[in-house]
Design a protein around this motif. Structure first.
Motif, PDB file in Angstrom:
ATOM      1  N   ARG A  66       0.752   9.283  -4.471  1.00  0.00           N
ATOM      2  CA  ARG A  66       0.730   8.540  -3.208  1.00  0.00           C
ATOM      3  C   ARG A  66      -0.580   8.774  -2.456  1.00  0.00           C
ATOM      4  O   ARG A  66      -1.159   7.853  -1.878  1.00  0.00           O
ATOM      5  N   VAL A  67      -1.067  10.014  -2.446  1.00  0.00           N
ATOM      6  CA  VAL A  67      -2.336  10.323  -1.774  1.00  0.00           C
ATOM      7  C   VAL A  67      -3.488   9.575  -2.444  1.00  0.00           C
ATOM      8  O   VAL A  67      -4.320   8.964  -1.774  1.00  0.00           O
ATOM      9  N   ASP A  68      -3.548   9.597  -3.768  1.00  0.00           N
ATOM     10  CA  ASP A  68      -4.619   8.906  -4.479  1.00  0.00           C
ATOM     11  C   ASP A  68      -4.571   7.408  -4.227  1.00  0.00           C
ATOM     12  O   ASP A  68      -5.611   6.753  -4.048  1.00  0.00           O
ATOM     13  N   ALA A  69      -3.359   6.829  -4.230  1.00  0.00           N
ATOM     14  CA  ALA A  69      -3.225   5.399  -3.965  1.00  0.00           C
ATOM     15  C   ALA A  69      -3.680   5.059  -2.545  1.00  0.00           C
ATOM     16  O   ALA A  69      -4.312   4.023  -2.312  1.00  0.00           O
ATOM     17  N   GLU A  73      -6.651   2.473  -1.224  1.00  0.00           N
ATOM     18  CA  GLU A  73      -6.493   1.430  -0.201  1.00  0.00           C
ATOM     19  C   GLU A  73      -7.555   1.571   0.891  1.00  0.00           C
ATOM     20  O   GLU A  73      -8.101   0.570   1.379  1.00  0.00           O
ATOM     21  N   LEU A  74      -7.864   2.801   1.288  1.00  0.00           N
ATOM     22  CA  LEU A  74      -8.876   3.009   2.316  1.00  0.00           C
ATOM     23  C   LEU A  74     -10.258   2.565   1.828  1.00  0.00           C
ATOM     24  O   LEU A  74     -11.020   1.937   2.572  1.00  0.00           O
ATOM     25  N   ASP A 149       0.876   5.041   8.317  1.00  0.00           N
ATOM     26  CA  ASP A 149       1.889   5.743   7.526  1.00  0.00           C
ATOM     27  C   ASP A 149       1.891   5.144   6.126  1.00  0.00           C
ATOM     28  O   ASP A 149       2.293   3.999   5.930  1.00  0.00           O
ATOM     29  N   ALA A 150       1.430   5.926   5.138  1.00  0.00           N
ATOM     30  CA  ALA A 150       1.342   5.437   3.762  1.00  0.00           C
ATOM     31  C   ALA A 150       2.655   5.551   3.013  1.00  0.00           C
ATOM     32  O   ALA A 150       2.742   5.175   1.840  1.00  0.00           O
ATOM     33  N   GLY A 151       3.695   6.051   3.662  1.00  0.00           N
ATOM     34  CA  GLY A 151       4.988   6.198   3.015  1.00  0.00           C
ATOM     35  C   GLY A 151       5.142   7.549   2.344  1.00  0.00           C
ATOM     36  O   GLY A 151       4.168   8.256   2.088  1.00  0.00           O
ATOM     37  N   GLU A 152       6.401   7.926   2.072  1.00  0.00           N
ATOM     38  CA  GLU A 152       6.717   9.187   1.411  1.00  0.00           C
ATOM     39  C   GLU A 152       6.127  10.388   2.160  1.00  0.00           C
ATOM     40  O   GLU A 152       5.653  11.347   1.564  1.00  0.00           O
ATOM     41  N   PHE A 153       6.111  10.284   3.495  1.00  0.00           N
ATOM     42  CA  PHE A 153       5.653  11.371   4.367  1.00  0.00           C
ATOM     43  C   PHE A 153       4.169  11.686   4.183  1.00  0.00           C
ATOM     44  O   PHE A 153       3.736  12.818   4.409  1.00  0.00           O
ATOM     45  N   VAL A 154       3.382  10.698   3.791  1.00  0.00           N
ATOM     46  CA  VAL A 154       1.927  10.837   3.678  1.00  0.00           C
ATOM     47  C   VAL A 154       1.292  10.082   4.843  1.00  0.00           C
ATOM     48  O   VAL A 154       1.552   8.894   5.035  1.00  0.00           O
ATOM     49  N   CYS A 219      -8.710   1.872  -7.770  1.00  0.00           N
ATOM     50  CA  CYS A 219      -8.659   0.855  -6.719  1.00  0.00           C
ATOM     51  C   CYS A 219      -7.322   0.105  -6.763  1.00  0.00           C
ATOM     52  O   CYS A 219      -6.698  -0.002  -7.826  1.00  0.00           O
ATOM     53  N   PRO A 220      -6.873  -0.430  -5.632  1.00  0.00           N
ATOM     54  CA  PRO A 220      -5.586  -1.145  -5.605  1.00  0.00           C
ATOM     55  C   PRO A 220      -5.534  -2.323  -6.568  1.00  0.00           C
ATOM     56  O   PRO A 220      -4.493  -2.607  -7.155  1.00  0.00           O
TER      57      PRO A 220
END
Length: 287
Positions: A66-69, A73-74, A149-154, A219-220
């Motif tokens: 999730r962090v890498d994704a 996105e950023l 909020d990127a989801g999953e508490f990230v 990349c996304p």
């Protein structure tokens, strides 16, 4: 004539005690036992298969994708700026619970932007992020702040760290530490960023070699964004003048501490210190 009082207690005048009854019916006992077994089975299945519902149940390893994704996105949202990927950071010693230690995983994207455009860049990045992140920028006493909020508490944040410098960050919060995230990977696949870095080093009078570190993210929309970084203890006396031809005479940022430009589609960020010069060349994601 005398009389003798009777010994013992007089019988109670109240109603007789109720009968104890025959007890619970067997069918009710069987139903209660079956219900308890069912609850135990559901609890076991939920513990093994249901997704965690609080951050303390998610480990650092589970948060890495999730962090890498989110970093991808950023990077895509920041396309058009000069930026560099920073290595992953792990902060040890936080408390997941009063009885368990944990760690925090952070990743950053460093942006070089024209002076006085920091808020506009943060707002542009926020607009480019997924709508489900509910990204926004607000003005605080410490300057503009991006939150998402990127989801999953990230969590995702962005702020100005200096004139012309913006830092975008992704953080997990304190998690059970069950993985070590490598910040340096031996060897790297050559690409446009290595060519741009070699050109910058040549302009500074330094022979190109292996980078000190490289960082990448998927990349996304596919592809890879990659940063190569070199830390120099010696370089040209005037790095800005030496790099000006590569910048085409129009760098994105040119100060005593920072020189940033784009060359053949590669973002080059040069940090200038009294005792060293740090170069970072980055290929990014399509916006």
């Amino acid at each position: 004539m005398s009389s003798t009082a009777p010994t013992g207690y007089a019988p109670s005048a109240g109603p007789p005690p109720p009968d104890s009854g025959p007890g619970w019916p067997r069918w009710l006992v069987a139903l209660t036992v079956a219900w308890a077994v069912l609850l135990a089975g559901l609890t076991w299945h939920s513990a093994r298969n249901d997704p965690p519902t609080v951050r303390e149940q998610r480990t650092l390893a589970q948060a890495v994708p999730r962090v890498d994704a989110a970093i991808g996105e950023l990077v895509a949202a920041a396309s058009g700026t000069v930026y560099a990927l920073a290595p992953a950071e792990i902060e040890q010693g936080c408390r997941v619970t009063p009885f368990a230690d944990g760690a925090i995983l952070r990743r950053h994207v460093e942006l070089a932007v024209p002076a006085d455009e920091e808020r506009a860049v943060l707002e542009r990045v926020a607009e480019g992020l997924p709508s489900t992140w509910r990204a926004g920028v607000r003005l605080t006493s410490d300057g503009p702040r991006l939150r998402a909020d990127a989801g999953e508490f990230v969590t995702v944040s962005g702020r100005t760290v200096a004139d012309g410098r913006v830092r975008l960050s992704v953080e997990t919060g304190c998690r059970p530490a069950d993985v070590v995230v490598a910040s340096f990977l031996p060897g790297y696949p050559p690409g446009p960023e290595s060519t741009a870095l070699a050109a910058a080093l040549a302009a500074l009078g330094v022979e190109a070699g292996e980078p000190d570190e490289w960082v990448q993210v998927v990349c996304p929309s596919g592809g890879v964004a990659r940063t190569l970084r070199v830390d120099l203890t010696t370089a040209a006396e005037s790095p800005q003048a030496a790099l000006a031809p590569l910048a085409g005479g129009t760098p994105v940022v040119a100060t005593d501490e920072l020189y940033a430009y784009r060359h053949d589609g590669v973002a080059v960020l040069v940090e200038l210190y009294e005792d060293r010069t740090v170069l970072a060349a980055t290929t990014g994601c399509a916006g």
